[in-house]
Design an enzyme around this catalytic site. Sequence first.
Site, PDB file in Angstrom:
ATOM      1  N   GLN A   1       1.091  -1.075  -0.415  1.00  0.00           N
ATOM      2  CA  GLN A   1       0.240   0.106   0.298  1.00  0.00           C
ATOM      3  C   GLN A   1       0.258   1.419   0.434  1.00  0.00           C
ATOM      4  O   GLN A   1       2.392   0.973   0.166  1.00  0.00           O
ATOM      5  CB  GLN A   1      -0.834  -0.294   1.532  1.00  0.00           C
ATOM      6  CG  GLN A   1      -0.162  -0.258   3.096  1.00  0.00           C
ATOM      7  CD  GLN A   1      -0.659  -0.754   3.902  1.00  0.00           C
ATOM      8  OE1 GLN A   1      -2.438  -1.017   3.171  1.00  0.00           O
ATOM      9  NE2 GLN A   1      -0.483  -1.605   4.414  1.00  0.00           N
TER      10      GLN A   1
ATOM     11  N   ASP B   1      -8.028  -5.641  14.084  1.00  0.00           N
ATOM     12  CA  ASP B   1      -7.652  -4.059  14.067  1.00  0.00           C
ATOM     13  C   ASP B   1      -7.356  -4.274  12.637  1.00  0.00           C
ATOM     14  O   ASP B   1      -6.608  -3.664  12.221  1.00  0.00           O
ATOM     15  CB  ASP B   1      -6.437  -3.900  15.176  1.00  0.00           C
ATOM     16  CG  ASP B   1      -5.952  -1.979  14.722  1.00  0.00           C
ATOM     17  OD1 ASP B   1      -6.575  -1.413  14.294  1.00  0.00           O
ATOM     18  OD2 ASP B   1      -5.114  -2.114  16.024  1.00  0.00           O
ATOM     19  N   SER B   2      -7.887  -4.017  11.700  1.00  0.00           N
ATOM     20  CA  SER B   2      -7.304  -3.720   9.691  1.00  0.00           C
ATOM     21  C   SER B   2      -7.879  -2.707   9.318  1.00  0.00           C
ATOM     22  O   SER B   2      -9.112  -1.645   9.497  1.00  0.00           O
ATOM     23  CB  SER B   2      -8.720  -4.970   9.361  1.00  0.00           C
ATOM     24  OG  SER B   2      -9.719  -4.841   9.231  1.00  0.00           O
TER      25      SER B   2
HETATM   26  N1  SAM Z   1      -7.036   2.035  13.435  1.00  0.00           N
HETATM   27  C1  SAM Z   1      -7.120   1.756  11.780  1.00  0.00           C
HETATM   28  C2  SAM Z   1      -8.490   1.684  11.144  1.00  0.00           C
HETATM   29  O1  SAM Z   1      -9.712   1.180  11.525  1.00  0.00           O
HETATM   30  O2  SAM Z   1      -8.359   2.166  10.001  1.00  0.00           O
HETATM   31  C3  SAM Z   1      -6.564  -0.137  11.672  1.00  0.00           C
HETATM   32  C4  SAM Z   1      -5.457   0.420  11.464  1.00  0.00           C
HETATM   33  S1  SAM Z   1      -3.987  -0.572  11.008  1.00  0.00           S
HETATM   34  C5  SAM Z   1      -2.925   0.605  10.617  1.00  0.00           C
HETATM   35  C6  SAM Z   1      -4.713  -1.721  10.034  1.00  0.00           C
HETATM   36  C7  SAM Z   1      -3.172  -2.904   9.371  1.00  0.00           C
HETATM   37  O3  SAM Z   1      -4.355  -4.096   8.640  1.00  0.00           O
HETATM   38  C8  SAM Z   1      -2.681  -1.790   8.050  1.00  0.00           C
HETATM   39  O4  SAM Z   1      -0.964  -1.693   8.506  1.00  0.00           O
HETATM   40  C9  SAM Z   1      -2.301  -3.183   7.137  1.00  0.00           C
HETATM   41  O5  SAM Z   1      -1.312  -3.219   6.254  1.00  0.00           O
HETATM   42  C10 SAM Z   1      -2.805  -4.910   7.912  1.00  0.00           C
HETATM   43  N2  SAM Z   1      -3.547  -5.327   7.147  1.00  0.00           N
HETATM   44  C11 SAM Z   1      -5.096  -5.259   6.416  1.00  0.00           C
HETATM   45  N3  SAM Z   1      -4.766  -6.942   5.812  1.00  0.00           N
HETATM   46  C12 SAM Z   1      -4.027  -7.699   6.127  1.00  0.00           C
HETATM   47  C13 SAM Z   1      -4.630  -9.573   6.810  1.00  0.00           C
HETATM   48  N4  SAM Z   1      -4.803 -10.205   5.652  1.00  0.00           N
HETATM   49  N5  SAM Z   1      -2.827  -9.535   7.562  1.00  0.00           N
HETATM   50  C14 SAM Z   1      -1.762  -9.109   8.204  1.00  0.00           C
HETATM   51  N6  SAM Z   1      -2.467  -7.897   8.364  1.00  0.00           N
HETATM   52  C15 SAM Z   1      -3.674  -6.786   7.681  1.00  0.00           C
END
Ligand code: SAM
Length: 277
Positions: free
Chosen positions: A32, A156-157
């Site tokens: 990303q 927390d995705s």
């Molecule tokens: N608090 C935030 C929101 O609601 O917007 C989310 C924050 S956190 C930075 C989200 C993270 O999920 C990202 O860093 C992303 O890389 C990760 N992510 C997305 N899909 C994923 C997956 N399949 N497995 C592990 N991490 C994932």
Amino acid sequence: MKGLWFSELQTPSIGISCLTKATLHSEKTEYQDLMVIDTVAFGRMLLLDGVIQTTIKDEFVYHEMIAHVALNTLKNPKRALVVGGGDGGSIREIIKHPSIEKATLVEIDRRVVEVSKEYLPEISVGLQNPKVEIIYDDGIKHVKEHKNTYDLIIVDSTDPVGPAVGLFAKEFYASVFEALTDEGIFVAQTESPFFEDQLIRRVYKDVKDIFPVAKLMLANIPTYPGGLWTFTMGSKKYDPEQADLSNIPPLNTKYYSPEVHKAAFVLPPFVQDIIKY
Ligand code: SAM
């Protein structure tokens, strides 16, 4: 006001704009576009693909609520998993609970963790703790490969696009159920009741089909679309709304309290309607 403005198109027809002070970091990772900007109103902000993930000003609401409601529902949580959450905010809150022996973060994008450590130390501080294990992998795969392991799983995705799509799927919630211990509980951020009602309805139904207890709770997060935000919980045994909060550990929180814990489950009629079947 004059200056450089950052705008996020939150839906095709609305957006949020913030006056910026500086761009601190910008790169294209394997997964990303990742940016950290400094803003006048919200302080430093983590952006992924131009979407606000977390900000210094309001991050406490999200991270305290995603962690403490579930943890204070459990009797003696020892092992916690955060899927996503590379900024470290959920981990910071989890390790405030003295019963936690190990907190595992499974983040797909290593650069989110590295850049958060560099530019968002207030949020990422917990990632240094010896109880914390960081794994760079797809959370979907990790959850599938770990049965009966975690007392708490936090999803927390990012929004349901790209690698996060599968984190909102029924099949994933079924593997979350399997990865939890007998009294385990799971909580996921599930978007805006104003703009994502169909998603919330579908996720809630899927969770209710799988878990004996399903709950929706609310919190106010000004930088997310609509401000009002939902979290969906699935629990194998305990009802988070009925949790005994008389003996919780000192948490030093700014949004979460035993009163807010209970109040978060009081849903306005339009939100009740979303999850009515
Ligand atoms: N608090 C935030 C929101 O609601 O917007 C989310 C924050 S956190 C930075 C989200 C993270 O999920 C990202 O860093 C992303 O890389 C990760 N992510 C997305 N899909 C994923 C997956 N399949 N497995 C592990 N991490 C994932």
